[in-house]
Design an enzyme around this catalytic site. Structure first.
Site, mmCIF file in Angstrom:
data_model
loop_
_atom_site.group_PDB
_atom_site.id
_atom_site.type_symbol
_atom_site.label_atom_id
_atom_site.label_comp_id
_atom_site.label_asym_id
_atom_site.label_seq_id
_atom_site.Cartn_x
_atom_site.Cartn_y
_atom_site.Cartn_z
ATOM 1 N N LYS A 266 0.848 -1.180 0.000
ATOM 2 C CA LYS A 266 0.000 0.000 0.000
ATOM 3 C C LYS A 266 0.894 1.245 0.000
ATOM 4 C CE LYS A 266 -3.903 1.844 2.739
ATOM 5 N NZ LYS A 266 -4.701 1.591 3.965
ATOM 6 N N SER B 255 -9.675 2.067 2.773
ATOM 7 C CA SER B 255 -8.501 2.757 2.240
ATOM 8 C C SER B 255 -7.507 1.816 1.582
ATOM 9 C CB SER B 255 -7.819 3.568 3.343
ATOM 10 O OG SER B 255 -7.139 2.762 4.263
ATOM 11 N N SER C 274 -10.036 -1.115 7.242
ATOM 12 C CA SER C 274 -9.407 -0.780 5.967
ATOM 13 C C SER C 274 -8.661 -1.927 5.302
ATOM 14 C CB SER C 274 -8.464 0.422 6.138
ATOM 15 O OG SER C 274 -9.210 1.598 6.326
#
Length: 524
Positions: A103, A193, A217
């Site tokens: 990420k 997210s 998330s």
């Protein structure tokens, strides 16, 4: 805004033919870590061929999904090195030569950026100068850091009103990437997210990925993409050089197509780190744990599983999800679990009361901690980086409003900026309540009352957030169970108390093997 730097490629068609010609029998799509390692050991696949196939697929299809923010310009060199080490008999373990996507809030000390989706950090001056502990551990395990995945900007903390965005919420949008789309239905949000890491794995753009979770998330995007996601106990995995929201709740974790792959990655990532004191604090048992030992088909036999009905089984997005969730409970029974139904969280209403502080107990805590924690992260960057604190980020967005605020503003940033510091008595009382109501008076109470091993809950945005397990820093694992009316997966999850990851892996694996619910998406 996406960059595919320094990748000298021939045409997509030529790459496809090359990969197919050299691997007539290897099935790349849905290949697991063990599948790939078996092919490596037989000499029928190399890391370079595997990387080539992923790169080819991304270039051909990711323009429809926007899941990759940046591919590692060194990825082919890393693949060649892994192949040479394997040939010389110097394998590092099950992750050797396996491409892993990070990420875009997990730092690497290479040519890649680390931006949390924000253009404010997308510059040479604001690049990290070293690997995060996560990146270092992955390299030590032999994994190939494939690139960075798109994410909701600042992990969805910038606004509570994304109604101007494509999906009427801020999920999956960032100034760095634009809008990320759901892998199964581009009219649906990627959720949470960590949407980019989930989309990329679901579409077989990479073997597996690492996301981050403050509250849902990892779990929510994993569920909505037919994946297994693990939110570990806070402190099990280092948060060093991970762009934060909250040191009380943040944790990185794996996202994969199976419980086995997720357990393999968790094994590589867990452990003490002097750069993250929480990894060294008791009762943390942080030591080398072989999570793969808990992959047992009969793992649910004798387990006591609670069903927290109140608040957490009442607001399904689609009615068909409820029926499948109820069937999942019966499946647990058939696999030997004892079901305690209901097993309600006694503090659920207090935890979800929106009238506390700045808009709720959890929201208040996150805003206080974000202001301080993001400043601490920025202090690790080069002196030349102009971003020093939250005030600088707010001003950057104002100065670049056309790029950074075309669909929603930054009112949450502004709320956080107006907080004081972590010595404020109000913050300290908020932290005490956050921990007490979620843990000792919440989850711990009902676990003791019914002698539970785990809770079993749907993963659906109708229930999120706040989640008591996230507020308590407890672990959770999501698993796919079905497909909704829009053709999008949905999932269930197990959660338990601190450092109960072995139990959760055992239960999730038993359920996964009995249901085999994952279905890959159709590429556009």
């Amino acid at each position: 805004m996406r960059t595919f730097k320094a990748l000298t490629l021939v045409s997509t068609l030529c790459l496809s033919v090359l990969a197919a010609g050299q691997n007539d029998t290897f099935q790349f799509e849905e290949a697991s870590i063990l599948d790939i390692q078996t092919a490596f050991s037989r000499g029928t696949l190399t890391s370079r061929q595997l990387v080539q196939w992923y790169v080819d697929r991304i270039h051909e299809h990711d323009h429809n999904y926007n899941s990759i923010s940046e591919m590692n310009p060194d990825i082919f060199k890393l693949a060649d090195k892994a192949d040479a080490e394997r040939k010389a008999g110097r394998e590092h373990g099950l992750l050797h030569g396996i491409p892993i996507l990070l990420k875009d809030n997990i730092a690497t000390g290479d040519q890649m950026h680390n931006t949390a989706g924000s253009l404010a950090l997308y510059s040479e001056e604001c690049k990290p100068t070293r690997d995060s502990t996560i990146a270092s551990k992955l390299r030590k395990a032999g994994a190939l850091i494939f690139g960075k995945a798109c994410m909701s900007e600042w992990a969805n903390l910038r606004t509570t009103d994304g109604s101007g965005a494509e999906y009427k919420d801020p999920d999956g949008w960032s100034g760095r990437c634009g809008q990320t789309h759901n892998a199964y239905n581009i009219t649906r949000s990627p959720s949470g997210s960590s949407g980019g890491p989930a989309v990329a794995v679901a579409l077989n753009f990479v073997t597996a990925s690492i996301g981050t979770d403050t509250d849902c998330s990892i779990i929510a995007p994993a569920a909505i993409h037919g994946l297994v996601g693990i939110r570990p106990t806070v402190g099990l995995i280092s948060r060093d050089l991970v762009i934060p929201i909250s040191h009380s709740q943040d944790t990185p974790g794996p996202m994969a197509k199976s419980v086995t792959d997720a357990a393999i990655m968790l094994e590589a990532l867990a452990g003490k780190d002097p750069r993250d004191p929480l990894t060294n604090m008791p009762p943390n048992p942080n030591k080398s744990i072989k999570y793969t030992r808990y992959l047992k088909k009969d793992g649910l036999r004798g387990a006591r599983i609670g069903i927290p009905r109140h608040l957490y089984w009442e607001k399904f997005t689609h009615p068909e999800e409820k029926a499948v969730a109820e069937q999942a409970i019966e499946k647990l029974r058939s696999l030997g679990a004892t079901i305690v139904d209901p097993a309600d969280i006694p503090t659920a209403d207090q935890i979800n009361d929106p009238s506390y502080g700045l808009g709720g107990l959890e929201f208040t805590l996150l805003n206080y901690e974000f202001k301080q924690d993001v400043k601490a992260y920025l202090s690790n960057l080069k002196e030349q980086c102009p971003m020093k604190d939250l005030a600088d980020l707010i001003q950057f967005n104002k100065d670049h409003a056309a790029e950074e605020m075309p669909y929603f503003k930054q009112e949450v940033f502004e709320i956080a900026q107006n907080t004081t510091d972590l010595n404020d008595p109000f913050y300290k009382e908020t932290l005490r309540l956050n921990r007490e109501l979620s843990g000792p008076k919440g989850i711990d109470t009902v676990f003791k009352q019914y002698n539970l091993d785990a809770m079993f809950v749907p993963v659906d945005w109708g229930f999120f957030p706040p989640q008591p397990l996230a507020m308590a820093g407890y672990p959770q694992i999501s698993i796919p169970v079905g497909i909704d009316q829009d053709g999008v997966p949905f999932g269930m999850s197990f959660y338990a108390r601190a450092y109960d990851e072995p139990k959760l892996i055992k239960y999730a694996y038993a359920f996964e093997q009995a249901t085999k619910a994952r279905r890959p998406p159709q590429l556009l």
